[in-house]
Design a protein around this motif. Structure first.
Motif, PDB file in Angstrom:
ATOM      1  N   ILE A  64       0.868  -1.164   0.000  1.00 53.72           N
ATOM      2  CA  ILE A  64       0.000   0.000   0.000  1.00 53.72           C
ATOM      3  C   ILE A  64       0.910   1.221   0.000  1.00 53.72           C
ATOM      4  O   ILE A  64       1.893   1.267   0.741  1.00 53.72           O
ATOM      5  CB  ILE A  64      -0.912   0.010   1.242  1.00 53.72           C
ATOM      6  N   ASP A  67       1.064   7.369   0.765  1.00 50.79           N
ATOM      7  CA  ASP A  67      -0.063   8.300   0.826  1.00 50.79           C
ATOM      8  C   ASP A  67      -1.327   7.613   1.325  1.00 50.79           C
ATOM      9  O   ASP A  67      -2.079   8.181   2.127  1.00 50.79           O
ATOM     10  CB  ASP A  67      -0.313   8.923  -0.554  1.00 50.79           C
ATOM     11  N   ALA A  68      -1.558   6.387   0.861  1.00 53.66           N
ATOM     12  CA  ALA A  68      -2.737   5.646   1.322  1.00 53.66           C
ATOM     13  C   ALA A  68      -2.637   5.332   2.818  1.00 53.66           C
ATOM     14  O   ALA A  68      -3.631   5.404   3.544  1.00 53.66           O
ATOM     15  CB  ALA A  68      -2.890   4.361   0.522  1.00 53.66           C
ATOM     16  N   LYS A  71      -3.434   8.552   4.696  1.00 51.68           N
ATOM     17  CA  LYS A  71      -4.877   8.815   4.666  1.00 51.68           C
ATOM     18  C   LYS A  71      -5.615   7.913   5.648  1.00 51.68           C
ATOM     19  O   LYS A  71      -6.522   8.355   6.356  1.00 51.68           O
ATOM     20  CB  LYS A  71      -5.426   8.599   3.258  1.00 51.68           C
ATOM     21  N   GLU A  72      -5.241   6.648   5.699  1.00 50.44           N
ATOM     22  CA  GLU A  72      -5.870   5.705   6.637  1.00 50.44           C
ATOM     23  C   GLU A  72      -5.611   6.126   8.081  1.00 50.44           C
ATOM     24  O   GLU A  72      -6.501   6.076   8.927  1.00 50.44           O
ATOM     25  CB  GLU A  72      -5.327   4.297   6.381  1.00 50.44           C
TER      26      GLU A  72
END
Length: 146
Positions: A64, A67-68, A71-72
């Motif tokens: 992953i 950035d993901a 965000k999470e």
């Protein structure tokens, strides 16, 4: 467990038919075969390349992006605040609205709370050790008696 073994043996047979040389079934420790020094070095390098390739395959399937992940993380921080702040506010409101009665120490203590089966071993036998008012009163009575 048996299904995993069957899948592994099937995969080994399929790879062997295809003629792939990078796949090796290994255990925790792979020891190079006894041969010349150059053969051992080349085999060790081949093992390292196979390990790196396998790790890259695993990472492709589960990787992953940064950035993901960020965000999470922020999503869960927001959810935590959305839950924690109302809970704190509600508990403060509950404590303010449903206050409790405080004990008043200025009133004299009833006789049933001052039962002594034995006198204390200091000069003012009826006073508790840290009861300053009782000590002052007892000493004043003793001075007046003298």
């Amino acid at each position: 467990m048996f299904a995993a073994r069957a899948a592994t043996s099937t995969l080994t047979k399929v790879v062997a038919r295809q003629g792939a040389t990078t796949f090796q079934r290994r255990n925790a420790q792979t020891i190079p075969r006894l041969a010349s020094e150059a053969d051992m070095k080349s085999e060790a390098l081949a093992q390292l390349r196979a390990r790196i390739a396998r790790q890259k395959e695993i990472e492709k399937g589960t990787h992953i992006s940064h950035d993901a992940e960020v965000k999470e993380m922020w999503k869960w921080i927001k959810i935590s605040f959305m839950v924690a702040i109302p809970v704190c506010v509600l508990s403060v409101i509950k404590d303010v609205v449903a206050g409790h009665e405080h004990h008043d120490d200025s009133k004299p203590v009833p006789d049933y709370m001052n039962i002594r089966t034995k006198a204390f071993p200091w000069e003012c036998e009826d006073c508790a050790l840290f009861d300053g008012k009782c000590w002052e009163k007892c000493r004043a009575e003793k001075e007046a008696a003298v």
